[in-house]
Scaffold this motif. Structure first.
Motif, short mmCIF file in Angstrom:
data_model
loop_
_atom_site.label_atom_id
_atom_site.label_comp_id
_atom_site.label_asym_id
_atom_site.label_seq_id
_atom_site.Cartn_x
_atom_site.Cartn_y
_atom_site.Cartn_z
N THR A 1 0.81 -1.22 0.00
CA THR A 1 0.00 0.00 0.00
C THR A 1 0.85 1.27 0.00
OG1 THR A 1 -0.14 -0.08 2.42
CG2 THR A 1 -1.93 -1.13 1.15
N ASN A 2 2.15 1.11 0.13
CA ASN A 2 3.04 2.27 0.04
C ASN A 2 4.43 1.80 -0.38
OD1 ASN A 2 4.75 1.79 2.56
ND2 ASN A 2 2.67 1.86 3.44
N CYS A 3 5.21 2.73 -0.90
CA CYS A 3 6.53 2.39 -1.44
C CYS A 3 7.53 2.03 -0.36
CB CYS A 3 7.06 3.56 -2.27
SG CYS A 3 6.13 3.84 -3.80
N GLU A 4 7.29 2.48 0.86
CA GLU A 4 8.18 2.13 1.95
C GLU A 4 8.21 0.62 2.17
OE1 GLU A 4 6.04 4.63 2.03
OE2 GLU A 4 7.45 6.32 2.12
N GLN A 5 7.06 -0.03 1.95
CA GLN A 5 7.01 -1.49 2.09
C GLN A 5 7.89 -2.17 1.05
OE1 GLN A 5 2.75 -1.87 1.74
NE2 GLN A 5 2.48 -2.13 3.95
N LEU A 6 7.89 -1.64 -0.16
CA LEU A 6 8.72 -2.21 -1.22
C LEU A 6 10.20 -1.95 -0.94
CD1 LEU A 6 6.73 -1.27 -4.46
CD2 LEU A 6 6.61 -3.36 -3.11
#
Length: 214
Positions: free
Chosen positions: A18-23
């Motif tokens: 749900t957000n790029c921080e997770q990637l």
């Protein structure tokens, strides 16, 4: 976690994040699991920040501006900056003159000539430069990662007959469909999602390469 499960989990995280921080956090984990040497060196390949505007595209619509080899063979009267001279010299030394035509066709949204066995990757790169929020980067490593996931998900085995040293139109089409349907749908910052997806799958595909040789 074995690398097969690790790779399948990577695709699930890309799809469900749900957000790029997770990637970004998952990429850091993968570097420990799959060896960081397989992942993109951002010092060597920094994120491309510039954009091609309408004026740039109009410039390349003039076919006389589409070939760089003629610049090297021109007289010294040609007004090239020192940086332009250096960049042209590097293209010459690497044998890459002529590949710019495929990138330009991608920038101008021209169809790639299906009769040509080369240039598909550069053509897609041109499309990426034109629409960085819609088009992914595609290369042999990213395709290898995607095909591995596609085949292990469907059959539990990898299709070893796939030859990734040649551009594969169907693989590219399938991958772009997956990107559109599973990665970009309802994402708030699609360009950023693509950026991290490119990085993650590049590392996975490069890691897989020695394991998938016949």
């Amino acid at each position: 976690m074995e690398f097969k499960e690790c790779i399948i989990e990577s695709f699930k995280i890309i799809e469900k994040s749900t957000n790029c921080e997770q990637l970004e956090d998952w990429e850091k984990e993968l570097k420990n699991k799959l060896d960081k040497k397989n992942f993109i060196d951002i010092k060597k390949y920094p994120r491309i920040a510039f954009r091609f505007n309408d004026e740039d595209l109009d410039y390349f619509r003039d076919e006389s501006n589409q070939e760089l080899a003629s610049l090297i063979g021109s007289s010294n009267d040609l007004k090239l900056t020192p940086r332009e001279k250096l960049m042209l010299s590097m293209l010459w030394k690497n044998g890459d003159l002529g590949k710019e035509k495929h990138i330009i066709n991608g920038l101008l949204n021209k169809d790639h000539e299906k009769s040509k066995k080369t240039g598909q990757i550069f053509h897609q790169f041109g499309r990426k430069l034109k629409s960085p929020d819609k088009e992914p980067i595609i290369d042999q490593h990213i395709l290898r990662a995607f095909k591995y996931y596609q085949n292990t998900s469907n059959t539990g085995e990898y299709a070893y007959s796939e030859h990734f040293s040649k551009q594969n139109s169907k693989a590219i089409s399938d991958y772009k469909d997956w990107i559109t349907e599973n990665v970009l749908a309802n994402k708030p910052n699609p360009e950023d999602y693509l950026y991290y997806t490119d990085r993650i799958l590049f590392g996975i595909g490069k890691y897989l390469k020695p394991y998938l040789k016949k």
